[in-house]
Design an enzyme around this catalytic site. Structure first.
Site, mmCIF file in Angstrom:
data_model
loop_
_atom_site.group_PDB
_atom_site.id
_atom_site.type_symbol
_atom_site.label_atom_id
_atom_site.label_comp_id
_atom_site.label_asym_id
_atom_site.label_seq_id
_atom_site.Cartn_x
_atom_site.Cartn_y
_atom_site.Cartn_z
ATOM 1 N N GLY A 190 63.580 -2.532 -12.916
ATOM 2 C CA GLY A 190 62.555 -3.539 -13.180
ATOM 3 C C GLY A 190 62.078 -3.979 -11.827
ATOM 4 O O GLY A 190 62.584 -3.452 -10.969
ATOM 5 N N ALA A 191 61.189 -4.820 -11.745
ATOM 6 C CA ALA A 191 60.692 -5.401 -10.448
ATOM 7 C C ALA A 191 60.308 -6.974 -10.630
ATOM 8 O O ALA A 191 59.889 -7.491 -11.764
ATOM 9 C CB ALA A 191 59.610 -4.592 -10.015
ATOM 10 N N GLY A 192 60.971 -7.758 -9.562
ATOM 11 C CA GLY A 192 60.616 -9.365 -9.584
ATOM 12 C C GLY A 192 59.596 -9.302 -8.652
ATOM 13 O O GLY A 192 58.733 -8.526 -8.172
ATOM 14 N N ASN A 193 59.409 -10.673 -8.177
ATOM 15 C CA ASN A 193 58.636 -10.894 -7.248
ATOM 16 C C ASN A 193 58.674 -10.359 -5.957
ATOM 17 O O ASN A 193 57.791 -10.201 -5.259
ATOM 18 C CB ASN A 193 58.422 -12.546 -7.290
ATOM 19 C CG ASN A 193 57.986 -13.068 -8.314
ATOM 20 O OD1 ASN A 193 57.122 -12.759 -8.856
ATOM 21 N ND2 ASN A 193 58.757 -14.474 -8.873
ATOM 22 N N ASP A 203 67.960 -20.262 -7.696
ATOM 23 C CA ASP A 203 67.118 -19.402 -8.557
ATOM 24 C C ASP A 203 67.761 -18.894 -9.879
ATOM 25 O O ASP A 203 67.754 -17.936 -10.314
ATOM 26 C CB ASP A 203 66.528 -18.276 -7.782
ATOM 27 C CG ASP A 203 65.279 -17.784 -8.396
ATOM 28 O OD1 ASP A 203 64.679 -18.318 -9.344
ATOM 29 O OD2 ASP A 203 65.099 -16.491 -8.053
HETATM 30 N N1 LIG Z 1 72.685 -5.270 -10.659
HETATM 31 C C1 LIG Z 1 72.022 -4.826 -11.762
HETATM 32 N N2 LIG Z 1 72.051 -4.251 -12.843
HETATM 33 C C2 LIG Z 1 71.405 -3.975 -13.855
HETATM 34 N N3 LIG Z 1 70.026 -4.437 -13.790
HETATM 35 C C3 LIG Z 1 69.756 -5.401 -12.606
HETATM 36 C C4 LIG Z 1 70.505 -5.613 -11.686
HETATM 37 N N4 LIG Z 1 69.806 -6.433 -10.940
HETATM 38 C C5 LIG Z 1 68.467 -6.495 -11.370
HETATM 39 N N5 LIG Z 1 68.582 -5.649 -12.426
HETATM 40 C C6 LIG Z 1 67.277 -5.816 -13.382
HETATM 41 O O1 LIG Z 1 65.992 -5.622 -12.552
HETATM 42 C C7 LIG Z 1 65.366 -6.629 -12.874
HETATM 43 C C8 LIG Z 1 64.572 -7.186 -11.584
HETATM 44 O O2 LIG Z 1 65.344 -7.868 -10.841
HETATM 45 P P1 LIG Z 1 64.821 -8.817 -9.537
HETATM 46 O O3 LIG Z 1 65.839 -9.418 -9.153
HETATM 47 O O4 LIG Z 1 63.905 -7.874 -8.511
HETATM 48 O O5 LIG Z 1 63.745 -9.821 -10.125
HETATM 49 P P2 LIG Z 1 63.938 -10.943 -11.219
HETATM 50 O O6 LIG Z 1 65.259 -11.600 -11.074
HETATM 51 O O7 LIG Z 1 63.754 -10.299 -12.722
HETATM 52 O O8 LIG Z 1 62.651 -11.680 -10.899
HETATM 53 P P3 LIG Z 1 62.356 -12.571 -9.700
HETATM 54 O O9 LIG Z 1 61.845 -11.771 -8.500
HETATM 55 O O10 LIG Z 1 61.395 -13.584 -9.846
HETATM 56 O O11 LIG Z 1 63.828 -13.497 -9.445
HETATM 57 C C9 LIG Z 1 66.102 -7.862 -13.431
HETATM 58 O O12 LIG Z 1 65.425 -8.826 -14.427
HETATM 59 C C10 LIG Z 1 66.949 -7.209 -14.428
HETATM 60 O O13 LIG Z 1 66.732 -6.979 -15.591
#
Ligand SMILES: Nc1ncnc2c1ncn2[C@@H]1O[C@H](COP(=O)(O)OP(=O)(O)OP(=O)(O)O)[C@@H](O)[C@H]1O
Length: 491
Positions: A159-162, A274
């Protein structure tokens, strides 16, 4: 489970500039809606092509400390150098000094940039109990050497977040799966400090309620952070694919998050800042853990230099510009718990169910949710704006309206102004754990109400909440959690 994350792509989050003052950062913040699906797209600026242009010449070993050399480096390159040194120091240093900032000792004392103390190098910084005898940890949570990027083979996108992208990776050296987060780094000095702080905190963290850390390293203009892979994914992913989380399991989520928050505060004197379902992860061992602490909206904003922002899990006092306290995290937890139990963002109109799809128009009116806290007029207006196809080929107006997902802060489509929503959070009563279709236990309702007291002074602290009967009297065992998480990945 099937590869639960490889299929995630695209996002419909949108953001607008902030008009609300934020005293915690010099960087202007903006507000982003919660993601409408768990699918994420890479933030602008994460394309490899654009990164290559920024790549600095290789650093010659041995001369990195000379002033001439430092001057010649781009600030981004200097950051990478510092991060390399940081990791080196966590492997070999015994001084225990770090960029971690100390914060006030009272859980409700506000934390602002002005109130934090940069360590003076003489041990004035409060030491983490995760450090042994004041020494920085040289190993990761499993006692192994910290991971390097060359150990990793990419398996799938998670996935990708902000602020970055997360990938499922295979660690060739240790024969296990891990998660790697890449964060695009801006090189402003303030950001440097914050990144170093966050990395050091992660290295020092050791709690069953915090996602494990295996190492960090620079890659191009990114910082790579390697974490424990949580194979059931984030809780927003889970509820969007499996429906609302049962109230009993939601109680265990509340407990895990509170214990994680208390660990971060009591041991490291930091506030998460957060808390939201996408930052709460689960695995098939029945564990629930929080991640992304310190990765505040402001930090991500600055790192990625993208137009992203502070989420609508933000407490009313934060929206109004007050400083963060641990009680801000408690508010965000309350919103997250309602979201999990209802299966939708609490300020939004409830999504349609398949049975509702077959319902008459008058029944559709019942989907307006008095508890969504938004005025019905706003819900209706939002419905009228959405009107998207639902994929079942039924485009008749009533169905279209039902399927537009209302305010759509948790659903698709465009709709209500985010500023309206933020104003709503500040001015209207807090949402409650309520659904016309479900009976929630009174202890759960009270618990959420205690999290969502609009006045932070009367909002309960994590310690107080952990003593609530909903938590104390929970009958859910670790085995139940294991069964639940397994069921979410087997479907
Ligand atoms: N350690 C991990 N194990 C499995 N999946 C993960 C892990 N870390 C993140 N993810 C997945 O990747 C996605 C993206 O994570 P990321 O922290 O980049 O953004 P977010 O938390 O979804 O959004 P934001 O950037 O707004 O906080 C998450 O929603 C989750 O589904």
């Amino acid at each position: 489970m099937p590869d639960l994350v490889a299929t995630r792509s695209g996002t419909s989050s949108k953001s607008i500039p902030s008009v609300v003052s934020d005293d915690s950062s010099a960087v202007p913040s903006s507000f982003a809606t919660p993601k409408s699906t768990i699918s994420r797209k890479k933030p602008a600026g994460l394309s490899i092509a654009s990164l290559k242009a920024h790549r600095a010449p290789p650093v010659a070993p041995g001369n990195g400390d000379s002033p001439e050399f430092q001057l010649a480096l781009s600030s981004a390159e200097q950051l990478r150098l510092e991060i390399s040194r940081l990791q080196l120091s966590s492997k070999s240093s015994s001084s225990g000094t770090s960029a971690v900032e100390s914060v006030p000792s009272s859980p409700s004392a506000p934390i602002t940039p002005g109130s934090v103390n940069v360590p003076n190098g003489n041990g004035a910084r409060k030491k983490s109990t995760a450090s042994v005898g004041g020494k920085a940890r040289r190993k990761d949570k499993d006692g192994e050497e910290l991971v390097k990027n060359e150990d990793l083979e990419v398996l799938a996108d998670l996935g990708a977040g902000n602020g970055g992208t997360v990938t499922k990776v295979w660690n060739k050296k240790r024969n296990c799966i891990m998660a790697r987060k890449l964060i695009l780094v801006d090189a402003k000095p303030a950001i440097k400090k914050q990144i170093l702080r966050e990395l050091q905190i992660m290295n020092d963290c050791a709690s069953p309620y915090i996602v494990g850390y295996y190492g960090c390293f620079p890659i191009d203009v990114h910082v790579g952070i390697v974490m424990e892979y949580m194979d059931a994914g984030s809780l927003d992913y889970i509820y969007r694919h499996n429906g609302p989380v049962s109230i009993e399991i939601t109680g265990k989520v509340a407990e895990a998050v509170l214990r994680g928050l208390m660990y971060l505060y009591d041991v490291h004197r930091i506030i998460h800042r957060d808390i939201k379902p996408s930052n709460i992860l689960a695995n098939t061992a029945g564990e629930i853990k929080i991640c992304d602490f310190g990765v505040s909206g402001e930090l991500i904003n600055s790192i990625a230099n993208t137009f992203v922002g502070t989420s609508t899990y933000m407490s009313p006092e934060r929206i109004q510009g007050a400083a963060y306290t641990i009680k801000s995290d408690v508010w965000s937890l309350g919103i997250s718990l309602i979201e999990l139990a209802l299966g939708r963002f609490p300020f939004a109109e409830p999504p349609d169910s398949s049975s509702e799809a077959d319902a008459s128009d008058s029944e559709a009116q019942a989907t307006f949710d008095a508890n969504a806290t938004l005025p019905l007029a706003a819900q209706r207006a939002a419905l009228d704006l959405g009107g998207n196809s639902n994929g079942n080929g039924n485009n008749s107006p009533p169905h279209e309206r039902r399927r537009s997902r209302g305010v759509s802060l948790a659903g698709g489509g465009s709709t209500m102004s985010i500023l309206d929503l933020l104003q709503h959070i500040v001015n209207e009563p807090a949402p409650k754990l309520y659904s016309p279709r479900k009976d929630f236990p009174q202890e759960a309702v009270d618990f959420v109400e205690d999290c969502l007291s609009k006045d932070p002074a009367t909002r309960k602290s994590p310690q107080e909440l952990l003593k609530s009967s909903w938590i104390v009297d929970s009958k859910v065992t670790k085995a139940d959690l294991e069964k639940w998480t397994k069921s979410t990945v087997e479907e």
